[in-house]
Design an enzyme around this catalytic site. Structure first.
Site, PDB file in Angstrom:
ATOM      1  N   GLY A  57       0.824  -1.211   0.000  1.00 58.71           N
ATOM      2  CA  GLY A  57       0.000   0.000   0.000  1.00 58.71           C
ATOM      3  C   GLY A  57       0.850   1.250   0.000  1.00 58.71           C
ATOM      4  N   CYS A  84       5.232  -6.181   1.826  1.00 60.34           N
ATOM      5  CA  CYS A  84       5.604  -4.758   1.791  1.00 60.34           C
ATOM      6  C   CYS A  84       4.898  -4.000   2.914  1.00 60.34           C
ATOM      7  CB  CYS A  84       5.320  -4.182   0.405  1.00 60.34           C
ATOM      8  SG  CYS A  84       6.185  -2.614   0.092  1.00 60.34           S
ATOM      9  N   TYR A  85       3.920  -3.150   2.596  1.00 53.93           N
ATOM     10  CA  TYR A  85       3.166  -2.470   3.657  1.00 53.93           C
ATOM     11  C   TYR A  85       2.553  -3.501   4.605  1.00 53.93           C
ATOM     12  CZ  TYR A  85      -0.079   0.756   5.937  1.00 53.93           C
ATOM     13  OH  TYR A  85      -0.773   1.505   6.878  1.00 53.93           O
ATOM     14  N   HIS A 176       7.890  -7.374  -3.315  1.00 51.58           N
ATOM     15  CA  HIS A 176       6.635  -7.810  -3.924  1.00 51.58           C
ATOM     16  C   HIS A 176       6.829  -9.145  -4.653  1.00 51.58           C
ATOM     17  CE1 HIS A 176       4.041  -4.278  -3.230  1.00 51.58           C
ATOM     18  NE2 HIS A 176       5.193  -3.619  -3.208  1.00 51.58           N
ATOM     19  N   GLU A 178       4.538 -10.931  -5.846  1.00 54.90           N
ATOM     20  CA  GLU A 178       3.470 -11.133  -6.828  1.00 54.90           C
ATOM     21  C   GLU A 178       3.818 -10.618  -8.208  1.00 54.90           C
ATOM     22  OE1 GLU A 178       2.233  -7.258  -4.627  1.00 54.90           O
ATOM     23  OE2 GLU A 178       3.551  -8.990  -4.346  1.00 54.90           O
ATOM     24  N   SER A 229     -16.268  -4.651 -29.086  1.00 52.22           N
ATOM     25  CA  SER A 229     -15.223  -3.897 -29.765  1.00 52.22           C
ATOM     26  C   SER A 229     -14.490  -4.755 -30.786  1.00 52.22           C
ATOM     27  CB  SER A 229     -14.208  -3.373 -28.744  1.00 52.22           C
ATOM     28  OG  SER A 229     -13.450  -4.440 -28.192  1.00 52.22           O
ATOM     29  N   GLY A 230     -14.612  -6.076 -30.678  1.00 52.68           N
ATOM     30  CA  GLY A 230     -13.847  -6.974 -31.524  1.00 52.68           C
ATOM     31  C   GLY A 230     -12.567  -7.454 -30.868  1.00 52.68           C
ATOM     32  N   VAL A 232     -10.375  -9.165 -27.593  1.00 52.99           N
ATOM     33  CA  VAL A 232     -10.546 -10.428 -26.889  1.00 52.99           C
ATOM     34  C   VAL A 232     -11.523 -10.292 -25.728  1.00 52.99           C
ATOM     35  CG1 VAL A 232      -9.357 -12.207 -25.541  1.00 52.99           C
ATOM     36  CG2 VAL A 232      -8.253 -11.222 -27.554  1.00 52.99           C
ATOM     37  N   ASP A 233     -11.416  -9.203 -24.956  1.00 56.60           N
ATOM     38  CA  ASP A 233     -12.216  -9.065 -23.749  1.00 56.60           C
ATOM     39  C   ASP A 233     -13.711  -9.036 -24.047  1.00 56.60           C
ATOM     40  OD1 ASP A 233      -9.706  -8.772 -22.650  1.00 56.60           O
ATOM     41  OD2 ASP A 233      -9.836  -6.597 -22.540  1.00 56.60           O
ATOM     42  N   SER A 234     -14.130  -8.111 -24.888  1.00 58.33           N
ATOM     43  CA  SER A 234     -15.562  -7.990 -25.157  1.00 58.33           C
ATOM     44  C   SER A 234     -16.081  -9.203 -25.913  1.00 58.33           C
ATOM     45  CB  SER A 234     -15.857  -6.707 -25.943  1.00 58.33           C
ATOM     46  OG  SER A 234     -15.238  -6.719 -27.209  1.00 58.33           O
ATOM     47  N   LYS A 375      -5.965 -10.420 -18.236  1.00 58.71           N
ATOM     48  CA  LYS A 375      -6.021 -10.708 -19.665  1.00 58.71           C
ATOM     49  C   LYS A 375      -5.728 -12.180 -19.975  1.00 58.71           C
ATOM     50  CE  LYS A 375      -6.293  -8.107 -22.728  1.00 58.71           C
ATOM     51  NZ  LYS A 375      -7.413  -7.665 -23.584  1.00 58.71           N
TER      52      LYS A 375
END
Length: 519
Positions: A57, A84-85, A176, A178, A229-230, A232-234, A375
């Site tokens: 954080g 970390c934090y 970190h 991650e 949108s065309g 990958v996500d949508s 993603k």
């Protein structure tokens, strides 16, 4: 998801908190992120986590009123891992000491084992080369350990870089684990979840089934329009929702005049022909380009595009006969960079067209089935849904399209130049067999003209920048190391084939400090 073993991530506002969840999902561990301020002791016990991770954080535990974990975290008898934090919170709440400032450490660092320690517990398997490369991002540091803790590893500016209280299964690190730039971070997380007794009972097939159930519960018999949108996500969102509710879904593909070369035709053909999903092709290029005329501020661009998207969706919702819901392919990184996913304290970096641009009263309820995914998880879900590999592997393309690859004022002339240059760049990448090695690649047209010499004549045309990055999840990224021969060949092709560009540069900025897109 309550039937799964649960790991709780307490969010203190780190920009990469979502990456902790991402890494755990790679290990098939179900986790939930909750901001620290939403948890009291009763809420924590109701969640009944099998283990807890405390995130990083931006605050300082030395500041009065700074974030803390519920004290019950340390009294539940479950393993706890502070990052970390999160490490500093553990020390502040359990009797250690933290010192503010003067010892900032950002970027790559190396941790060496403390005397008598070669790595055990969650640190088992580390230090094979005598030290561990890690990614630091801290201003404060621990100066005294809480009772029961021992130091496992140190770095030049973090004398307690790795610490452990094995008797209580409490562990913490100043760096970190991650992020992609801590190579053995996954090892620590894998050791932690194994030690906590997780069996890895959460899979993408399970997520698909759960998402379909949630979509059906939310929508019922209502109609949904999906902003397609065309990308990958949508597209994955559309196929997932269609699997859940069938013809209750209508996709609205908005051509805002900011698409890549030939993209509109490809999208329409794919969804109408290959998937037989009801599709409205809304050519609204004049509306968008008219509203963006003379606009140069990137935040205004994003918000203008977001507002117009909603206007267009509302208009076409009436045309499809009373749609009540708007579906979007919003992802975790979209949300964490706009505002923390669960209302947490993360700092806003930039608005996203499908988050920051939503008006309070849009008239449609949101369906966002990918909101918890990164993603590469969306791609895994796409494979689970049977989408073709050549489509799933496409590079990301932002919702605002070429608007954010055109710094400064947007004009039709600049957009056409940009489309042609981008097409040449992507063609070069494919010709050299590099497309699948690269996370995202594109051209940005710069708001500057430069003098050039072509033949015996003087030119005064635009400069452009090539951008290509490698990444695992889009949260951090490095530039792709093209050879000089490739860059020279590409620059020659763009200058020769694209009228209006006479200078080509290559962007070698990583993320952070830059973002992947230019605006």
């Amino acid at each position: 998801m309550t039937q799964h073993q649960r790991l709780l991530i307490i969010d203190f506002g780190s920009q990469v908190t979502q990456l902790i969840a991402r890494r755990l999902r790679e290990l098939n561990v179900y986790c939930e992120i909750h901001p620290y301020q939403s948890l009291d002791d009763a809420a924590l016990r109701a969640l009944a986590p099998q283990a807890v991770i405390l995130s990083g954080g931006p605050d300082s535990v030395t500041r009065p009123g700074s974030p803390r974990a519920p004290q019950a975290v340390f009294e539940m008898g479950v393993p706890v891992f502070g990052i970390c934090y999160g490490q500093q919170v553990m020390m502040a709440q359990l009797g250690g000491s933290v010192e503010a400032g003067h010892h900032a450490e950002y970027g790559r660092a190396f941790v060496t084992p403390a005397p008598g320690h070669s790595g055990d517990g969650i640190f088992a398997g580390l230090f094979a080369a005598g030290r561990e490369e890690v990614w630091m991002s801290h201003g404060d540091r621990v100066t005294a350990l809480a009772p029961g803790f021992e130091v496992i590893g140190t770095s030049p500016n973090a004398p307690f870089a790795m610490i452990a209280d094995p008797a209580r299964s409490f562990y913490a690190v100043q760096f970190h684990p991650e992020v992609h730039h801590t190579p053995n971070g996954r090892v620590m997380l894998e050791n932690f979840v194994r030690m906590a007794g997780f069996t890895g009972d959460w899979t993408m097939a399970g997520y698909r089934d759960e998402a379909i159930r949630r979509i059906r519960e939310q929508v019922g018999g209502g109609k949904v329009i999906c902003g397609l949108s065309g990308g990958v996500d949508s597209s994955v969102a559309a196929v997932l929702i269609h699997e859940a509710i069938g013809d209750q879904l209508t996709c609205v593909f908005v051509d805002h005049g900011l698409l890549r070369q030939g993209e509109a035709e490809e999208v329409v053909a794919m969804f109408r022909d290959a998937y037989n999903i009801p599709l409205v092709h809304a050519d609204e290029s004049e509306l968008f380009l008219g509203a963006l005329e003379g606009v140069s501020d990137p935040e205004v661009k994003r918000k203008t595009i977001g507002r117009l998207f909603i206007d267009v969706f509302q208009k076409h919702a009436a045309e499809v006969g009373g749609a009540e819901y708007l579906a979007q392919g919003t992802l975790y990184p979209d949300v964490i960079e706009s505002v923390s996913f669960t209302g947490g304290p993360s700092v806003t970096i930039k608005s996203h067209h499908n988050v920051g641009g939503l008006p309070e009263k849009m008239g449609l309820k949101l369906v966002e089935p990918l909101r918890e995914l990164f993603k590469d998880e969306v791609r895994a879900l796409g494979r689970e849904l049977g989408l073709p590999e050549k489509f799933i592997g496409r590079h990301p393309f932002p919702g605002p399209g070429l608007a954010i690859r055109c710094p400064g004022e947007i004009t039709r002339e600049k957009l056409e130049i940009l489309r042609q240059a981008d097409a040449v760049f992507i063609d070069q990448i494919r010709r050299h067999g590099l497309y699948d090695e690269i996370w995202q690649a594109f051209v940005a047209i710069l708001p500057v003209r430069t003098v050039g010499v072509m033949g015996d004549g003087r030119t005064y045309d635009f400069a452009c920048a090539l951008r290509a990055v490698t990444s695992v999840d889009g949260m951090t990224a490095d530039y792709y190391p093209f050879s000089h021969a490739f860059l020279g060949e590409t620059a020659t092709r763009i200058i020769n084939e694209v009228k209006g560009i006479n200078r080509v540069t290559y962007d070698i900025t990583s993320k952070p400090p830059g973002t992947i897109e230019w605006e």
